[in-house]
Design a protein around this motif. Structure first.
Motif, PDB file in Angstrom:
ATOM      1  N   GLY A 105       0.807  -1.204   0.000  1.00 14.17           N
ATOM      2  CA  GLY A 105       0.000   0.000   0.000  1.00 14.17           C
ATOM      3  C   GLY A 105       0.846   1.262   0.000  1.00 14.17           C
ATOM      4  N   ASP A 106       0.172   2.391  -0.192  1.00 14.51           N
ATOM      5  CA  ASP A 106       0.863   3.684  -0.233  1.00 14.51           C
ATOM      6  C   ASP A 106       0.886   4.379   1.110  1.00 14.51           C
ATOM      7  OD1 ASP A 106       1.211   3.276  -2.969  1.00 14.51           O
ATOM      8  OD2 ASP A 106      -0.715   4.231  -3.446  1.00 14.51           O
ATOM      9  N   GLY A 107       0.057   3.969   2.045  1.00 20.52           N
ATOM     10  CA  GLY A 107      -0.009   4.638   3.340  1.00 20.52           C
ATOM     11  C   GLY A 107       0.845   3.962   4.393  1.00 20.52           C
ATOM     12  N   LYS A 108       0.522   4.281   5.650  1.00 22.31           N
ATOM     13  CA  LYS A 108       1.287   3.718   6.770  1.00 22.31           C
ATOM     14  C   LYS A 108       1.058   2.221   6.885  1.00 22.31           C
ATOM     15  CE  LYS A 108       1.875   4.184  11.777  1.00 22.31           C
ATOM     16  NZ  LYS A 108       1.431   4.905  13.002  1.00 22.31           N
ATOM     17  N   ASN A 109      -0.175   1.780   6.651  1.00 18.71           N
ATOM     18  CA  ASN A 109      -0.526   0.364   6.750  1.00 18.71           C
ATOM     19  C   ASN A 109      -0.964  -0.159   5.393  1.00 18.71           C
ATOM     20  OD1 ASN A 109      -0.107   0.175   9.590  1.00 18.71           O
ATOM     21  ND2 ASN A 109      -2.068   1.206   9.921  1.00 18.71           N
ATOM     22  N   SER A 110      -0.908  -1.483   5.245  1.00 16.84           N
ATOM     23  CA  SER A 110      -1.333  -2.124   4.008  1.00 16.84           C
ATOM     24  C   SER A 110      -2.859  -2.128   3.931  1.00 16.84           C
ATOM     25  CB  SER A 110      -0.807  -3.559   3.963  1.00 16.84           C
ATOM     26  OG  SER A 110      -1.421  -4.333   4.971  1.00 16.84           O
ATOM     27  N   PRO A 111      -3.442  -2.326   2.728  1.00 13.62           N
ATOM     28  CA  PRO A 111      -4.909  -2.401   2.609  1.00 13.62           C
ATOM     29  C   PRO A 111      -5.514  -3.487   3.475  1.00 13.62           C
ATOM     30  CG  PRO A 111      -3.893  -2.147   0.446  1.00 13.62           C
ATOM     31  CD  PRO A 111      -2.774  -2.369   1.416  1.00 13.62           C
ATOM     32  N   PHE A 112      -4.819  -4.619   3.648  1.00 12.79           N
ATOM     33  CA  PHE A 112      -5.332  -5.699   4.483  1.00 12.79           C
ATOM     34  C   PHE A 112      -5.383  -5.279   5.949  1.00 12.79           C
ATOM     35  CE2 PHE A 112      -4.492  -9.655   6.917  1.00 12.79           C
ATOM     36  CZ  PHE A 112      -5.647 -10.335   6.591  1.00 12.79           C
ATOM     37  N   THR A 113      -4.341  -4.606   6.421  1.00 13.10           N
ATOM     38  CA  THR A 113      -4.305  -4.174   7.818  1.00 13.10           C
ATOM     39  C   THR A 113      -5.367  -3.112   8.093  1.00 13.10           C
ATOM     40  OG1 THR A 113      -1.933  -4.614   7.829  1.00 13.10           O
ATOM     41  CG2 THR A 113      -2.802  -3.275   9.620  1.00 13.10           C
ATOM     42  N   VAL A 114      -5.577  -2.199   7.174  1.00 17.62           N
ATOM     43  CA  VAL A 114      -6.597  -1.164   7.352  1.00 17.62           C
ATOM     44  C   VAL A 114      -7.983  -1.788   7.456  1.00 17.62           C
ATOM     45  CG1 VAL A 114      -7.693   0.817   6.248  1.00 17.62           C
ATOM     46  CG2 VAL A 114      -5.214   0.601   6.222  1.00 17.62           C
TER      47      VAL A 114
END
Length: 536
Positions: A105-114
């Motif tokens: 992902g592009d943010g702090k967390n991955s899409p799965f973690t979000v």
């Protein structure tokens, strides 16, 4: 519950979790420096109600370029391998389906973690439904490139990680259903979802409505097993054909391998269609079962259909369809126990998710250059036809089908050749610009050709004077004086010689025309005679 985020890899079918200080200079170092997933599962065995392992670790192998292979046949897969928990009440959640990789992902967390932090903490939400919502969010945020997957099973009771708020007691208790025990056992067998569980249920309840449902589920399981076997056989046949083609074997042997691969592919397609028909038949049976059962208060836990989604929403359980009389229920049982499924159940449904998946796979094998937008337009149809021509398949290019998706997934590398525009040439998976050397140019065939030098030609210098044609075409000016042409010269004809020569004391000369030589005797040197010219 165990949650792990990091790197994971598969070696010879076993999954390993890699610590941050691991070196893994050789492939055998994984046995000493990494943790086996089986060891983690062993640590959570004392739990009874729920054993939950979440692996956000299906990423690329970071040691693939530097790791040395001690044995060429040792398989090191991409992502994590599929696992089937042997203990009950255990769920193992992958951030991506077995054999695939997950995005950071592009943010702090991955899409799965979000998605996990959003749904697992919802009060009263069953953990299985929470992972279903997580799957939908990740597929949406990654454009169907990453699909989370959950392995294992739980019982019929809801298992929320955060308890739901307390509710007031129901004002009245409905009458117990005499079929509740049979239904509960059927639902437990359906949750297990294998052949042994359904066979055990049929052994205990050989007749009745739920026995017919169990037989339909057994048919679906048998169709899935046949599909898996046919898919594996087709994969092995294709690998053997590719190996023989690469080794340059004899045409007869290669032709036989191609025939075997084609037959295996046809068998796989037939098994896939049979599995789809059986799956739709089981799903329809579950829908009818839910519609004929008691209201939600006596219904118990939700039933998961063959398609992997809840059989009905909680609101649908209290609909008027659930309160049908017993006579109508008997008619539905007779309809389920005999006869083939309706024809419309065998028709594949073309959804946006299926279309995007087929387009994504076509892009991977180099047959589609556009975006996977979920619209099966003319460009997608041309790409499907291009795949059929290069892979020697005959899928319908007008629709995106499950059969085509499975066939494309079997191709490990590019299928369609890379086509570059004029001035560029294929270099692996991208186009490189063609640069010609000095004195050469790029011709229409996309090849460098040596430039020909121009040969100088001699041309008559007219000193700016017009040629004869220009002088004749140009009209004469009236104001210029006209030069008179000279009179032709009259030449006097000279006497022609006869071709004979006469000599005397004065020398030799030609005999004139009309004359002859007459010998007079003596010699012309001393003037005593000789030849004389006589003219009559």
């Amino acid at each position: 519950m165990v949650y792990y985020a990091g790197h994971g890899m598969e070696v010879d079918g076993t999954n390993y979790l890699i610590p941050v200080d691991a070196k893994l200079e050789r492939d055998t170092d994984v046995y000493d420096e990494a943790f086996s997933l089986d060891r983690v599962l062993l640590a959570i065995e004392p739990a009874k109600r729920l054993r939950l392992v979440i692996l956000d670790a299906c990423r690329d192998n970071p040691f693939s370029k530097s790791m040395k292979r001690t044995l060429a046949s040792r398989a090191i897969g991409q992502g994590l391998a599929k696992i089937e928990p042997s203990s009950p009440n255990m769920l193992i959640a992958y951030s991506a389906k077995a054999g695939s990789t997950a995005a950071d992902g592009d943010g702090k967390n991955s899409p799965f973690t979000v998605a996990l932090s959003k749904y697992l903490t919802e009060p009263g939400l069953d953990v299985r439904r929470a992972f279903g919502f997580v799957r939908d969010d990740v597929l949406k945020n990654t454009s169907n490139r990453q699909e989370p997957f959950v392995y294992g099973s739980l019982g019929g009771e809801d298992v929320p990680l955060v308890p739901a708020p307390a509710k007031a007691a129901a004002p009245s208790t409905p009458a117990p259903n005499p079929q509740a025990e049979v239904r509960r056992d059927y639902e437990l067998a359906l949750q297990v979802g294998n052949r042994d569980a359904m066979s055990a249920f049929l052994a205990q309840y050989p007749n009745g409505f739920y026995a017919n449902l169990a037989k339909i589920q057994l048919g679906k399981l048998a169709a899935e097993e046949a599909r898996l076997a046919a898919t594996e056989k087709a994969r092995l046949a294709e690998q053997e054909r590719a190996r023989l083609a690469a080794e340059g074997t004899q045409k007869a042997q290669l032709k036989a391998a191609e025939a075997d691969a084609k037959a295996a592919e046809q068998a796989r397609i037939a098994a896939e269609k049979a599995k789809q028909v059986a799956q739709e038949k089981a799903a329809e049976a579950e829908r009818k079962r839910v519609a004929t059962e008691t209201p939600a208060a006596d219904k118990g836990p939700e039933i998961i259909t063959a398609a992997g989604n809840p059989a009905s929403d909680r609101a649908a359980a209290s609909s008027p369809a659930a309160e049908k009389p017993q006579t109508e229920k008997a008619v539905n049982v007779a309809a389920l126990s005999s006869g083939p499924p309706p024809a419309e159940l065998a028709k594949p449904v073309q959804t946006a998710d299926l279309t995007k998946s087929v387009q994504t796979e076509l892009r991977r094998v180099g047959c589609l250059s556009g975006d996977a937008n979920g619209e099966w337009n003319a460009a997608s149809q041309r790409s499907m036809a291009l795949f059929n021509r290069n892979a020697k398949t005959k899928f319908d290019a007008k629709v995106a089908s499950v059969d085509a998706l499975d066939a494309i997934k079997l191709k490990p590398a590019r299928v369609c050749p890379l086509i570059c525009q004029h001035g560029f040439e294929a270099d692996g998976d991208h186009c490189s610009k063609i640069v010609c050397g000095e004195g050469s140019f790029l011709n229409d065939n996309n090849e460098c050709e040596k430039r020909r030098e121009k040969t100088p030609t001699a041309r008559r210098d007219r000193d700016g004077r017009p040629d004869r044609s220009e002088r004749l075409a140009r009209p004469e000016r009236l104001d210029l004086p006209v030069r008179p042409r000279p009179a032709p010269e009259v030449r006097v004809s000279r006497p022609q010689a006869s071709g004979q020569i006469v000599c005397d004391a004065g020398g030799c000369r030609p005999v004139r025309h009309g004359c002859r030589i007459d010998y007079q005797g003596g010699s012309p040197r001393n003037g005593s005679g000789g030849n004389e010219e006589v003219c009559n």
